[in-house]
Design an enzyme around this catalytic site. Structure first.
Site, PDB file in Angstrom:
ATOM      1  N   HIS A 140     -40.686  34.009   8.458  1.00  0.00           N
ATOM      2  CA  HIS A 140     -40.909  34.991   9.523  1.00  0.00           C
ATOM      3  C   HIS A 140     -40.017  34.688  10.725  1.00  0.00           C
ATOM      4  O   HIS A 140     -40.230  33.706  11.439  1.00  0.00           O
ATOM      5  CB  HIS A 140     -42.392  34.991   9.910  1.00  0.00           C
ATOM      6  CG  HIS A 140     -42.756  36.071  10.863  1.00  0.00           C
ATOM      7  ND1 HIS A 140     -43.655  35.918  11.883  1.00  0.00           N
ATOM      8  CD2 HIS A 140     -42.296  37.345  10.963  1.00  0.00           C
ATOM      9  CE1 HIS A 140     -43.748  37.052  12.560  1.00  0.00           C
ATOM     10  NE2 HIS A 140     -42.936  37.922  12.017  1.00  0.00           N
ATOM     11  N   GLU A 152     -41.460  30.960  11.280  1.00  0.00           N
ATOM     12  CA  GLU A 152     -42.744  30.558  10.697  1.00  0.00           C
ATOM     13  C   GLU A 152     -42.554  30.559   9.176  1.00  0.00           C
ATOM     14  O   GLU A 152     -42.141  31.570   8.600  1.00  0.00           O
ATOM     15  CB  GLU A 152     -43.852  31.543  11.092  1.00  0.00           C
ATOM     16  CG  GLU A 152     -44.280  31.397  12.544  1.00  0.00           C
ATOM     17  CD  GLU A 152     -45.315  32.444  12.978  1.00  0.00           C
ATOM     18  OE1 GLU A 152     -46.245  32.081  13.700  1.00  0.00           O
ATOM     19  OE2 GLU A 152     -45.179  33.617  12.602  1.00  0.00           O
TER      20      GLU A 152
HETATM   21  N1  CAA Z   1     -29.211  40.544  19.384  1.00  0.00           N
HETATM   22  C1  CAA Z   1     -28.439  39.453  19.489  1.00  0.00           C
HETATM   23  N2  CAA Z   1     -28.342  38.718  20.619  1.00  0.00           N
HETATM   24  C2  CAA Z   1     -29.045  39.133  21.692  1.00  0.00           C
HETATM   25  C3  CAA Z   1     -29.852  40.280  21.665  1.00  0.00           C
HETATM   26  C4  CAA Z   1     -29.920  40.999  20.442  1.00  0.00           C
HETATM   27  N3  CAA Z   1     -30.686  42.086  20.309  1.00  0.00           N
HETATM   28  N4  CAA Z   1     -30.433  40.427  22.874  1.00  0.00           N
HETATM   29  C5  CAA Z   1     -29.990  39.415  23.644  1.00  0.00           C
HETATM   30  N5  CAA Z   1     -29.163  38.642  22.922  1.00  0.00           N
HETATM   31  C6  CAA Z   1     -28.514  37.416  23.356  1.00  0.00           C
HETATM   32  C7  CAA Z   1     -27.478  37.654  24.400  1.00  0.00           C
HETATM   33  O1  CAA Z   1     -26.214  37.901  23.809  1.00  0.00           O
HETATM   34  C8  CAA Z   1     -27.487  36.325  25.147  1.00  0.00           C
HETATM   35  O2  CAA Z   1     -26.744  35.367  24.404  1.00  0.00           O
HETATM   36  P1  CAA Z   1     -25.982  34.159  25.139  1.00  0.00           P
HETATM   37  O3  CAA Z   1     -26.998  33.413  25.963  1.00  0.00           O
HETATM   38  O4  CAA Z   1     -25.456  33.352  23.997  1.00  0.00           O
HETATM   39  O5  CAA Z   1     -24.934  34.804  25.969  1.00  0.00           O
HETATM   40  C9  CAA Z   1     -28.953  35.904  25.112  1.00  0.00           C
HETATM   41  O6  CAA Z   1     -29.519  36.612  24.013  1.00  0.00           O
HETATM   42  C10 CAA Z   1     -29.700  36.264  26.382  1.00  0.00           C
HETATM   43  O7  CAA Z   1     -29.547  37.673  26.563  1.00  0.00           O
HETATM   44  P2  CAA Z   1     -29.493  38.417  27.955  1.00  0.00           P
HETATM   45  O8  CAA Z   1     -28.901  37.491  28.977  1.00  0.00           O
HETATM   46  O9  CAA Z   1     -28.839  39.736  27.759  1.00  0.00           O
HETATM   47  O10 CAA Z   1     -30.960  38.770  28.250  1.00  0.00           O
HETATM   48  P3  CAA Z   1     -32.163  37.877  28.668  1.00  0.00           P
HETATM   49  O11 CAA Z   1     -31.798  36.588  29.294  1.00  0.00           O
HETATM   50  O12 CAA Z   1     -32.992  38.831  29.420  1.00  0.00           O
HETATM   51  O13 CAA Z   1     -32.857  37.527  27.273  1.00  0.00           O
HETATM   52  C11 CAA Z   1     -34.236  37.931  25.430  1.00  0.00           C
HETATM   53  C12 CAA Z   1     -33.176  38.509  26.359  1.00  0.00           C
HETATM   54  C13 CAA Z   1     -33.672  36.759  24.638  1.00  0.00           C
HETATM   55  C14 CAA Z   1     -34.650  39.040  24.479  1.00  0.00           C
HETATM   56  C15 CAA Z   1     -35.457  37.420  26.320  1.00  0.00           C
HETATM   57  O14 CAA Z   1     -35.885  38.442  27.154  1.00  0.00           O
HETATM   58  C16 CAA Z   1     -36.634  36.954  25.493  1.00  0.00           C
HETATM   59  O15 CAA Z   1     -36.693  35.829  25.035  1.00  0.00           O
HETATM   60  N6  CAA Z   1     -37.627  37.857  25.307  1.00  0.00           N
HETATM   61  C17 CAA Z   1     -38.811  37.605  24.484  1.00  0.00           C
HETATM   62  C18 CAA Z   1     -38.560  38.156  23.112  1.00  0.00           C
HETATM   63  C19 CAA Z   1     -39.713  37.924  22.169  1.00  0.00           C
HETATM   64  O16 CAA Z   1     -40.835  37.645  22.563  1.00  0.00           O
HETATM   65  N7  CAA Z   1     -39.448  38.044  20.860  1.00  0.00           N
HETATM   66  C20 CAA Z   1     -40.473  37.885  19.850  1.00  0.00           C
HETATM   67  C21 CAA Z   1     -41.147  39.181  19.576  1.00  0.00           C
HETATM   68  S1  CAA Z   1     -42.408  39.007  18.330  1.00  0.00           S
HETATM   69  C22 CAA Z   1     -41.576  39.144  16.872  1.00  0.00           C
HETATM   70  O17 CAA Z   1     -40.422  39.406  16.799  1.00  0.00           O
HETATM   71  C23 CAA Z   1     -42.383  38.894  15.654  1.00  0.00           C
HETATM   72  C24 CAA Z   1     -42.976  40.074  15.016  1.00  0.00           C
HETATM   73  O18 CAA Z   1     -43.264  40.005  13.839  1.00  0.00           O
HETATM   74  C25 CAA Z   1     -43.382  41.252  15.769  1.00  0.00           C
END
Ligand code: CAA
Length: 517
Positions: A140, A152
């Site tokens: 996961h 996971e």
């Molecule tokens: N794809 C690839 N890379 C991405 C991306 C995407 N969609 N979105 C952001 N990134 C990368 C950026 O390129 C950047 O990389 P570098 O540091 O290497 O330059 C890094 O992530 C940080 O991006 P940003 O600076 O643009 O944005 P940010 O600092 O606001 O971070 C985020 C964005 C990483 C999404 C952050 O907001 C975060 O951690 N959010 C929480 C996300 C979360 O909770 N995910 C889990 C959801 S639950 C799930 O997925 C399970 C399920 O089954 C439902």
């Protein structure tokens, strides 16, 4: 067994992200989508994610080309015959997954591992329908897969240990942190995340707080990277609904009952980022950033003098004695914050000030002290939630003028501000404490250790600190008090402090010191 060649079946957002992770890890990847358009869309998601890494200087053009060169698009399952591991990332419908597994059973070597990225179906049920259930493992990933470091690894009672070990080793090789779990609805992350996100939707639809205030309360008041409504848009409202439904079936209780608004938006096709709109519209709108003044409204000049009421001492003393006695720590901090902003503070409720501030705690309760002071129309509650959020708490009797003065006051304090209903937990706490409660309940159930819970939420959901650490920092007594107030206020057992939290409080124990259970 060493995994060299992998297959990814299903190239939506998650599938494309997982293919990118594999290719970046040096594996040769076959990416399969039956539909040509879907295949082209998936490859373009992958291409633009790598392109963004190049434009941010994280990858060279050469590395970009090499990584893309490792991904072979295909439309037939037979192209996977040489794979050591295939992960399916197809839609979350058992019949669709079963069909894919049946086709894989025809083409794969019996020693190949089959992984499923399911987030809402039982891995056991998926495995039981396969010809080789022993080789089926949950793997996961988290969205965005290239960024989030958690995987996971889900073993069922049917999984052969070697298959689980191979997936765990592969996750490590890809630079991810694997956490091994057994097959239970939501595993660790979603079982904690989704009820909290669902609660945020309920607060929105009941008018408890606005969309922007809910998200700002979480980023600025709790320090999480995204607000819950923005995160729902990222995960997808349809996916979130499916996970909640499975949690509801497995555990029951109001916390998992999908909020009607979530269901309606999903039914309407407003599934979040992938459809162009959910709680926000994309790309036109973006959620308020932490620390931005988005929660602040246009306000008149701040009041020159405010009256501060300390509910912690207001009941204990009366008249002159109340005005002379020491403030509680919370009220003293608020008084000095206001004074530093150049606004004079009096404790005399009879003094004709523009604004009365009730130094309310996270349990809420503004109306009582405001009415007792005879200043209900002039009074708002004010609570400063770490790491830097002002919660403005009007009551039904607060005048528009007092509310405007309160807005101007917090603007002068330089804090992002939200407006909260006068209910137990206020806004940030009403979201946070039940979330911490769920984490403690999961540890108490013996499903995960405190350290696994914190690893999962920091690496899977980008939390700066895991729920157990947050609980330790907030204090178990305070958490138990707020939860007890929420339980008493709403009569919902979903908010009751769980037995393990009560043990922490009674034993003076730190949840961090508490090992595996
Ligand atoms: N794809 C690839 N890379 C991405 C991306 C995407 N969609 N979105 C952001 N990134 C990368 C950026 O390129 C950047 O990389 P570098 O540091 O290497 O330059 C890094 O992530 C940080 O991006 P940003 O600076 O643009 O944005 P940010 O600092 O606001 O971070 C985020 C964005 C990483 C999404 C952050 O907001 C975060 O951690 N959010 C929480 C996300 C979360 O909770 N995910 C889990 C959801 S639950 C799930 O997925 C399970 C399920 O089954 C439902």
């Amino acid at each position: 067994m060493e995994v060299r060649e992998v297959g990814v079946v299903g190239l939506g957002t998650m599938g494309a992200g997982i293919a990118e992770v594999f290719a970046r890890g040096g594996l040769s990847v076959t990416a399969v989508e039956a539909d040509r358009d879907a295949l082209a869309r998936g490859m373009s998601i992958l291409g633009s994610s790598l392109g963004r890494a190049v434009s941010r200087g994280k990858l060279t053009e050469d590395e970009h080309a090499q990584i893309l060169g490792r991904v072979r698009p295909g439309s037939a399952m037979t192209s996977l015959s040489g794979a050591d591991l295939v992960i399916e990332v197809v839609p979350e419908q058992l019949a669709v997954k079963r069909q894919v597994l049946a086709e894989l059973d025809q083409v794969l070597r019996p020693t190949a591992i089959v992984a499923t990225n399911t987030s809402s179906l039982s891995v056991t049920t998926i495995a039981a329908g396969s010809a080789y259930p022993g080789r089926l493992v949950g793997m996961h990933f988290f969205n965005p897969a290239p960024v989030m470091r958690l995987v996971e690894v889900v073993s069922t009672v049917l999984t052969e240990p070697a298959a689980g070990q191979a997936v765990t080793a592969l996750a490590r090789r890809l630079g991810k942190t694997p956490v091994q779990v057994t097959d239970r609805a939501g595993f660790v992350a979603n079982a904690l995340l989704l009820p909290y996100l669902n609660h945020a939707v309920r607060l929105l639809e009941t008018g408890y707080a606005t969309r922007d205030d809910i998200d700002l309360a979480v980023t600025a008041g709790i320090g999480l990277p995204m607000g819950p409504l923005a995160l729902l848009d990222l995960i997808g409202l349809d996916t979130s609904l499916a996970v909640l439904q499975v949690l509801q079936r497995e555990f029951g209780g109001t916390r998992y009952t999908p909020a009607p608004l979530l269901r309606r938006l999903a039914d309407a096709g407003r599934t979040g980022r992938k459809s162009g709109s959910g709680f926000y519209d994309y790309p036109a709108q973006s959620p308020p950033a932490a620390g931005s003044p988005a929660g602040q409204r246009a306000e008149p000049p701040p009041p020159g003098t405010v009256t501060l009421i300390d509910p912690a001492t207001a009941g204990a003393r009366t008249g002159a004695a109340e005005r002379a006695g020491p403030h509680s720590e919370r009220a003293a901090e608020l008084a000095s914050l206001v004074a530093v902003a150049g606004i004079s503070v009096t404790r005399n409720p009879v003094h004709p000030t523009d604004l009365v501030i009730v130094a309310v705690g996270p349990q809420g309760g503004v109306l009582g002290p405001a009415t007792a002071a005879g200043r209900a129309a002039d009074a708002v509650g004010l609570h400063v939630a770490a790491p830097g959020l002002a919660e403005i708490v009007p009551t039904p009797l607060t005048s528009a003028r007092a509310l405007a003065h309160a807005g101007a006051l917090v603007a002068r304090l330089g804090l992002p501000a939200v407006r909260s209903a006068d209910r137990p937990g206020l806004l940030a706490g009403a979201l946070l404490y039940p979330h911490l409660r769920d984490a403690v309940a999961m540890i108490g159930d013996g499903y995960a250790t405190a350290s696994d819970v914190d690893t999962v939420m920091t690496l899977g959901c980008g939390y700066p600190r895991g729920p157990v650490r947050m609980l330790a920092e907030a204090g178990v007594e305070r958490a138990a008090e707020v939860l007890a107030a929420m339980h008493a206020g709403y009569g919902d057992p979903a908010f009751a402090p769980p037995p393990l939290l009560i043990e922490y409080v009674r034993g003076g124990l730190s949840p961090l010191a508490h090992g595996a259970r």
